[in-house]
Design a protein around this motif. Structure first.
Motif, PDB file in Angstrom:
ATOM      1  N   TYR A 181     -40.531  47.033 -25.652  1.00 16.51           N
ATOM      2  CA  TYR A 181     -41.567  46.022 -25.408  1.00 16.51           C
ATOM      3  C   TYR A 181     -42.523  46.049 -26.589  1.00 16.51           C
ATOM      4  CZ  TYR A 181     -40.369  45.308 -20.499  1.00 16.51           C
ATOM      5  OH  TYR A 181     -39.724  44.978 -19.329  1.00 16.51           O
ATOM      6  N   CYS A 182     -42.988  44.886 -27.019  1.00 17.96           N
ATOM      7  CA  CYS A 182     -44.001  44.864 -28.066  1.00 17.96           C
ATOM      8  C   CYS A 182     -44.896  43.649 -27.909  1.00 17.96           C
ATOM      9  CB  CYS A 182     -43.356  44.850 -29.461  1.00 17.96           C
ATOM     10  SG  CYS A 182     -44.614  45.081 -30.746  1.00 17.96           S
ATOM     11  N   ARG A 183     -46.202  43.882 -28.056  1.00 17.63           N
ATOM     12  CA  ARG A 183     -47.165  42.782 -27.912  1.00 17.63           C
ATOM     13  C   ARG A 183     -47.330  42.019 -29.225  1.00 17.63           C
ATOM     14  NH1 ARG A 183     -52.777  44.206 -29.399  1.00 17.63           N
ATOM     15  NH2 ARG A 183     -52.691  46.232 -30.432  1.00 17.63           N
ATOM     16  N   ARG A 184     -46.773  42.546 -30.313  1.00 20.48           N
ATOM     17  CA  ARG A 184     -46.953  41.928 -31.629  1.00 20.48           C
ATOM     18  C   ARG A 184     -45.873  40.896 -31.924  1.00 20.48           C
ATOM     19  NH1 ARG A 184     -51.999  43.395 -33.727  1.00 20.48           N
ATOM     20  NH2 ARG A 184     -52.261  45.646 -33.558  1.00 20.48           N
ATOM     21  N   ASN A 185     -46.090  40.167 -33.015  1.00 16.81           N
ATOM     22  CA  ASN A 185     -45.150  39.130 -33.403  1.00 16.81           C
ATOM     23  C   ASN A 185     -44.844  39.127 -34.891  1.00 16.81           C
ATOM     24  OD1 ASN A 185     -44.005  37.321 -31.313  1.00 16.81           O
ATOM     25  ND2 ASN A 185     -46.154  37.275 -30.644  1.00 16.81           N
ATOM     26  N   CYS A 186     -44.643  40.296 -35.443  1.00 18.85           N
ATOM     27  CA  CYS A 186     -44.270  40.393 -36.862  1.00 18.85           C
ATOM     28  C   CYS A 186     -43.087  39.435 -37.104  1.00 18.85           C
ATOM     29  CB  CYS A 186     -43.867  41.820 -37.204  1.00 18.85           C
ATOM     30  SG  CYS A 186     -45.137  43.026 -36.747  1.00 18.85           S
ATOM     31  N   PHE A 187     -43.177  38.637 -38.158  1.00 22.58           N
ATOM     32  CA  PHE A 187     -42.171  37.579 -38.355  1.00 22.58           C
ATOM     33  C   PHE A 187     -40.768  38.109 -38.614  1.00 22.58           C
ATOM     34  CE2 PHE A 187     -45.928  35.011 -40.244  1.00 22.58           C
ATOM     35  CZ  PHE A 187     -46.329  34.618 -38.973  1.00 22.58           C
ATOM     36  N   TYR A 188     -40.682  39.362 -39.065  1.00 18.32           N
ATOM     37  CA  TYR A 188     -39.384  39.916 -39.484  1.00 18.32           C
ATOM     38  C   TYR A 188     -38.644  40.658 -38.377  1.00 18.32           C
ATOM     39  CZ  TYR A 188     -42.995  43.484 -40.204  1.00 18.32           C
ATOM     40  OH  TYR A 188     -44.086  44.298 -40.046  1.00 18.32           O
ATOM     41  N   CYS A 189     -39.328  40.967 -37.278  1.00 18.43           N
ATOM     42  CA  CYS A 189     -38.787  41.964 -36.346  1.00 18.43           C
ATOM     43  C   CYS A 189     -38.176  41.356 -35.081  1.00 18.43           C
ATOM     44  CB  CYS A 189     -39.904  42.935 -35.966  1.00 18.43           C
ATOM     45  SG  CYS A 189     -39.394  44.153 -34.738  1.00 18.43           S
ATOM     46  N   GLY A 190     -37.001  41.821 -34.741  1.00 17.97           N
ATOM     47  CA  GLY A 190     -36.280  41.328 -33.569  1.00 17.97           C
ATOM     48  C   GLY A 190     -36.948  41.667 -32.243  1.00 17.97           C
TER      49      GLY A 190
END
Ligand code: 5AD
Ligand code: SF4
Ligand code: FES
Length: 346
Positions: free
Chosen positions: A59-68
């Motif tokens: 789970y991740c709250r972030r939205n790094c453009f590169y990460c699945g």
């Protein structure tokens, strides 16, 4: 030996102009890589340190453009490991002679400071002779302090890219390189052994960006430096960008070994994914750490930060055995200590 490599060996530094020359051509690679291997052997002999990687939440709250694993990727099957499941990964790891565990996860609000502290304490209580590394992203200084007080020894947080303009092209507006760097300096001040690092060949990256990454690391002076090629993931905004290369990643590892002779430098899974012999090439260019996957095989495929990640199939249940063979063939030897960084004084 060319004057360039001689100078690099003697000064353990170069001007920006000289770094630019090395980074942007393959001309120095052979010498650069064999010189890096000489330096690593002087300090670390042929030893390779093991870290058991436990990917405990995707789970991740972030939205790094590169990460699945970005929050907006709704196609991911999300999972979390319970404290008991994490402890049994450690149990298995301990049996396989791991003496460092790395808890890595997305920024998952379910793991509150209380829950994390509880997990950290249980691991340190059960395995007091092991080092515990956290890799769970940006937190407040207070949270970092609590985890440290609970027994965490090390923290991995890649700066990803040091230049602000570039950072902003890889991340949504809610994230900034300044915030990232502040976390890193806070972690150092608290007393963690700190690891940082960057992706190689990420979208829009220039040679100047890579030079800035090296300069930032010289300022931070981390104990560990993890780098790997950017690998495009099909469910991210960067799906159409090409991936970084093994050649440039290996060149950057060799440069890092010169600039940071004592650093712990992993030969990463991403490097092994982009090139079947990538991890071996990384070790031969100065890397001295490997991080085999200790996560339960049932969830490994779900921790897909980039496409085609290796070590996720049934056959990879015991990455340690597989890696050990590869490491021996490459001319190195796994040691089973905690694997703390050496320093000039010791
Ligand atoms: N390719 C390569 N590395 C990636 N990471 C995240 N997404 C990708 C990708 N698509 C790296 C970041 C992060 C680390 C856990 O994985 O550098 O810090
Ligand atoms: Fe989350 Fe880390 Fe992926 Fe960014 S790189 S989306 S913080 S898991
Ligand atoms: Fe993971 Fe080979 S190292 S399967």
């Amino acid at each position: 030996m060319t004057d360039m490599i001689r100078k690099l060996r003697e000064n353990r530094d170069l001007s920006d102009e000289e770094l630019r020359e090395i980074i942007s051509s393959a001309r120095f690679d052979d010498e650069l890589i064999s010189s890096a291997d000489m330096i690593r052997r002087e300090i670390y002999s042929d030893e390779v340190y093991l870290r058991g990687l436990i990917e405990f939440t995707n789970y991740c709250r972030r939205n790094c453009f590169y990460c699945g694993l970005r929050a907006e990727n709704k196609a991911v099957n999300r999972y979390r490991l319970s404290k008991e499941e994490i402890l049994s990964c450690c149990e298995e790891g301990y049996r396989l002679s791991y003496r460092t565990f790395v808890l890595q996860g997305g920024e998952d609000p379910y793991y509150t400071d209380d829950r994390m502290t509880e997990i950290i304490k249980s691991i340190k209580e059960r395995f007091p002779d092991c080092a515990l590394t956290l890799s769970i992203g940006e937190k407040s200084r207070e949270s970092y302090q609590r985890f440290f007080d609970a027994g965490a020894d090390r923290y991995l947080l890649r700066h990803e890219t040091a230049k602000d303009e570039h950072y902003r092209r890889l991340h949504p507006e809610s994230m900034s390189s300044q915030a990232r760097k502040e976390c890193l300096f806070a972690l150092k001040e608290i007393g963690y052994q700190v690891g940082s690092g960057f992706m190689v060949g990420s979208p829009f990256q220039t040679t100047e960006d890579l030079i800035a990454d090296l300069r930032f690391l010289q300022e931070l002076h981390p104990d560990m430096i993890g780098i790997g090629p950017f690998i495009s993931h099909h469910q991210t905004p960067f799906r159409d960008f090409s991936s970084g290369t093994a050649a440039l990643t290996v060149r950057m590892i060799a440069l890092l070994r010169h600039l940071f002779p004592y650093a712990l430098i992993p030969s990463t899974t991403a490097l092994g994914t982009i090139d079947p012999m990538g991890r071996e090439k990384g070790l031969k260019a100065g890397a001295n750490v490997v991080m085999p996957n200790l996560s339960p095989v049932s969830v490994r495929k779900q921790y897909e930060i980039y496409d085609d990640k290796i070590c996720t199939g049934e056959e990879s249940a015991q990455c340690k055995g597989c890696l050990e063979r590869r490491i021996n063939i490459a001319g190195y030897r796994i040691v089973t200590s905690r694997g703390d960084a050496k320093t000039a004084e010791k």
